[in-house]
Design a protein around this motif. Structure first.
Motif, mmCIF file in Angstrom:
data_model
loop_
_atom_site.group_PDB
_atom_site.id
_atom_site.type_symbol
_atom_site.label_atom_id
_atom_site.label_comp_id
_atom_site.label_asym_id
_atom_site.label_seq_id
_atom_site.Cartn_x
_atom_site.Cartn_y
_atom_site.Cartn_z
ATOM 1 N N TYR A 127 0.726 -1.275 -0.501
ATOM 2 C CA TYR A 127 0.090 0.308 -0.338
ATOM 3 C C TYR A 127 1.144 1.756 -0.330
ATOM 4 C CZ TYR A 127 -2.805 3.180 1.349
ATOM 5 O OH TYR A 127 -4.099 4.624 1.694
ATOM 6 N N GLN A 128 0.177 2.249 -0.663
ATOM 7 C CA GLN A 128 1.039 3.769 -1.196
ATOM 8 C C GLN A 128 0.575 4.571 -0.908
ATOM 9 O OE1 GLN A 128 5.003 3.911 -1.837
ATOM 10 N NE2 GLN A 128 4.705 1.458 -1.307
ATOM 11 N N GLY A 129 -1.009 4.642 -0.434
ATOM 12 C CA GLY A 129 -1.945 6.054 0.004
ATOM 13 C C GLY A 129 -1.822 6.725 1.058
ATOM 14 N N ARG A 130 -2.359 7.357 0.964
ATOM 15 C CA ARG A 130 -2.569 9.316 2.104
ATOM 16 C C ARG A 130 -3.418 8.093 3.567
ATOM 17 N NH1 ARG A 130 -3.399 14.189 -0.201
ATOM 18 N NH2 ARG A 130 -2.806 13.117 -1.984
ATOM 19 N N LEU A 131 -4.283 6.946 2.840
ATOM 20 C CA LEU A 131 -5.609 6.513 3.604
ATOM 21 C C LEU A 131 -5.361 5.914 5.113
ATOM 22 C CD1 LEU A 131 -8.472 5.905 2.029
ATOM 23 C CD2 LEU A 131 -8.287 7.907 2.967
ATOM 24 N N ILE A 136 -9.177 2.935 5.724
ATOM 25 C CA ILE A 136 -9.887 1.910 4.266
ATOM 26 C C ILE A 136 -10.973 0.722 4.730
ATOM 27 C CG2 ILE A 136 -8.752 -0.251 2.579
ATOM 28 C CD1 ILE A 136 -6.151 1.908 3.169
ATOM 29 N N PHE A 137 -11.073 0.132 6.085
ATOM 30 C CA PHE A 137 -12.090 -0.665 6.323
ATOM 31 C C PHE A 137 -13.511 -0.182 6.670
ATOM 32 C CE2 PHE A 137 -8.459 -3.675 7.391
ATOM 33 C CZ PHE A 137 -9.301 -5.484 6.925
ATOM 34 N N ASP A 138 -13.252 0.728 6.929
ATOM 35 C CA ASP A 138 -14.365 1.456 6.693
ATOM 36 C C ASP A 138 -15.157 1.942 5.390
ATOM 37 O OD1 ASP A 138 -14.606 2.374 9.534
ATOM 38 O OD2 ASP A 138 -13.865 4.818 9.198
ATOM 39 N N ILE A 139 -14.379 2.302 4.380
ATOM 40 C CA ILE A 139 -14.767 2.463 3.259
ATOM 41 C C ILE A 139 -15.363 1.102 2.135
ATOM 42 C CG2 ILE A 139 -14.517 3.358 0.868
ATOM 43 C CD1 ILE A 139 -12.712 5.085 1.951
ATOM 44 N N GLY A 140 -13.914 0.194 2.472
ATOM 45 C CA GLY A 140 -14.572 -1.702 2.445
ATOM 46 C C GLY A 140 -15.511 -2.253 2.311
ATOM 47 N N LEU A 141 -15.476 -1.899 4.301
ATOM 48 C CA LEU A 141 -16.998 -2.674 3.898
ATOM 49 C C LEU A 141 -18.504 -2.183 4.013
ATOM 50 C CD1 LEU A 141 -15.925 -3.831 7.541
ATOM 51 C CD2 LEU A 141 -16.101 -5.017 6.173
ATOM 52 N N THR A 180 -12.419 5.906 -4.766
ATOM 53 C CA THR A 180 -11.640 5.475 -2.913
ATOM 54 C C THR A 180 -10.623 4.920 -3.060
ATOM 55 O OG1 THR A 180 -13.309 5.362 -1.874
ATOM 56 C CG2 THR A 180 -13.164 7.312 -2.044
ATOM 57 N N ILE A 181 -10.511 3.808 -3.227
ATOM 58 C CA ILE A 181 -9.717 2.893 -2.952
ATOM 59 C C ILE A 181 -9.861 1.428 -3.389
ATOM 60 C CG2 ILE A 181 -10.158 2.499 0.166
ATOM 61 C CD1 ILE A 181 -12.142 0.244 -0.663
ATOM 62 N N SER A 182 -8.087 1.274 -3.757
ATOM 63 C CA SER A 182 -8.265 -0.248 -4.929
ATOM 64 C C SER A 182 -9.048 -1.839 -4.135
ATOM 65 C CB SER A 182 -7.378 -0.484 -4.845
ATOM 66 O OG SER A 182 -6.378 -2.123 -4.899
ATOM 67 N N PRO A 183 -10.223 -2.297 -4.976
ATOM 68 C CA PRO A 183 -10.898 -2.993 -4.118
ATOM 69 C C PRO A 183 -10.489 -4.235 -3.993
ATOM 70 C CG PRO A 183 -12.200 -1.747 -6.519
ATOM 71 C CD PRO A 183 -10.790 -0.910 -5.636
ATOM 72 N N SER A 184 -8.814 -4.815 -4.981
ATOM 73 C CA SER A 184 -8.207 -5.936 -4.683
ATOM 74 C C SER A 184 -7.599 -5.656 -3.809
ATOM 75 C CB SER A 184 -7.713 -6.108 -6.086
ATOM 76 O OG SER A 184 -6.615 -5.050 -6.408
ATOM 77 N N GLY A 185 -6.845 -4.253 -3.565
ATOM 78 C CA GLY A 185 -5.963 -4.422 -2.404
ATOM 79 C C GLY A 185 -6.289 -4.529 -1.259
ATOM 80 N N PHE A 186 -7.925 -3.607 -1.236
ATOM 81 C CA PHE A 186 -8.803 -4.047 0.302
ATOM 82 C C PHE A 186 -8.758 -5.436 0.279
ATOM 83 C CE2 PHE A 186 -13.456 -4.400 2.260
ATOM 84 C CZ PHE A 186 -12.677 -4.090 3.704
ATOM 85 N N PHE A 187 -9.448 -5.908 -0.676
ATOM 86 C CA PHE A 187 -9.472 -7.714 -0.784
ATOM 87 C C PHE A 187 -8.053 -8.260 -0.129
ATOM 88 C CE2 PHE A 187 -9.106 -11.883 -1.689
ATOM 89 C CZ PHE A 187 -10.444 -12.731 -1.068
ATOM 90 N N GLN A 188 -7.180 -7.883 -0.569
ATOM 91 C CA GLN A 188 -5.799 -8.370 -0.265
ATOM 92 C C GLN A 188 -5.840 -8.355 1.127
ATOM 93 O OE1 GLN A 188 -3.496 -10.935 -1.208
ATOM 94 N NE2 GLN A 188 -5.476 -10.748 -3.110
ATOM 95 N N MET A 189 -5.784 -6.832 1.741
ATOM 96 C CA MET A 189 -5.445 -6.884 3.186
ATOM 97 C C MET A 189 -6.598 -7.519 4.498
ATOM 98 S SD MET A 189 -5.819 -2.627 4.990
ATOM 99 C CE MET A 189 -4.770 -2.101 3.904
ATOM 100 N N LEU A 190 -8.176 -7.054 3.668
ATOM 101 C CA LEU A 190 -8.594 -8.774 4.278
ATOM 102 C C LEU A 190 -8.129 -9.777 4.462
ATOM 103 C CD1 LEU A 190 -11.364 -8.175 6.149
ATOM 104 C CD2 LEU A 190 -12.702 -8.466 2.997
#
Length: 247
Positions: A127-131, A136-141, A180-190
């Motif tokens: 991850y290289q973003g500012r959030l 990210i979890f707030d947005i992703g969920l 606002t976020i990368s869907p695949s990036g959020f999934f990998q983090m999750l």
């Protein structure tokens, strides 16, 4: 004897009362403790109190709203489902682990460099973003629920297992329109957080009853192996950091 003492039930001693009230926080009794402060009625049919119930105060929300927690619980269960080998993420308390992590340094990215400029990094760079992760979890969920409504006209927790898998596969494959976020990036983090919750020390909220370790025959946080190293052994009863802290 004062009138106040007369009103105090005899089956609660003053010492016991003071000891129990020490578990209250800000004047509010922590879940389950209040019942221990109130004596059981003498006219109870059995004349006996119910068996004691051990509360796990680590299983409490620190960051998620109840709605977010339900989504996280359902999502992690699909990533690590219950099967013949043992319990899934829900029974292991993985959503509590993630909740606790988001409430602490991990959720705040406290140990990451978070200053600009921000550039889209390679996948191998992470991850290289500012959030922050909690953002990210707030947005992703929220977007998981939104995508569920758009696709199936139901919230994520109302979907069947196969439908939930379809939603998560869309996130993994970047098939969701989220800017606002990368869907695949959020999934990998999750996914990573789910596996960490399955196998982390129970002290951190997941791996309830050390069942994640037991499925892998992992010994956990052993202080030493001196008493078994020369014996013919293949398994050791796992221990958590919490057991060492209690001694």
């Amino acid at each position: 004897m004062t009138e106040e003492n007369k009103e105090m039930p005899q089956d609660i001693s003053r010492r016991k009362f003071l000891r129990n009230t020490g578990y209250t926080v800000g004047g509010l009794a922590v879940g389950g403790i209040l019942g221990s402060l109130i004596p059981w009625r003498k006219d109870d049919k059995t004349n006996n109190p119910p068996p004691p119930h051990e509360e796990n105060f680590n299983q409490a929300l620190m960051y998620f709203t109840p709605e977010q927690f339900k989504i996280a619980e359902a999502v992690t269960e699909r990533i690590f489902p219950k099967d013949d080998n043992g319990p899934g993420a829900k029974e292991l308390g993985v959503a509590f682990f993630i909740d606790h992590q988001l409430a602490g340094d991990w959720g705040f990215n406290a140990r990451d460099y978070m200053q600009p400029p921000f550039y889209r990094g390679e996948k191998v760079q992470g991850y290289q973003g500012r959030l922050k992760r909690r953002d990210i979890f707030d947005i992703g969920l929220r977007e998981i629920d939104n995508h569920s409504m758009q696709t199936f006209k139901k919230t994520f927790i109302e979907l069947s297992g196969e439908e939930q898998d379809k939603i998560l596969q869309d996130f993994e494959g970047d098939k969701v329109n989220v800017t606002t976020i990368s869907p695949s990036g959020f999934f990998q983090m999750l996914r990573s957080a789910t596996l960490e919750g399955v196998y982390s020390d129970p002290l951190y909220g997941g791996n309830r009853n050390m069942d994640g370790w037991k499925m892998r025959n992992y010994p956990g946080s052993q202080m030493a192996y001196a008493d078994v190293i020369e014996k013919d052994f293949t398994k050791i009863k796992p221990q958590s950091l919490q057991s060492h802290m209690n001694h």
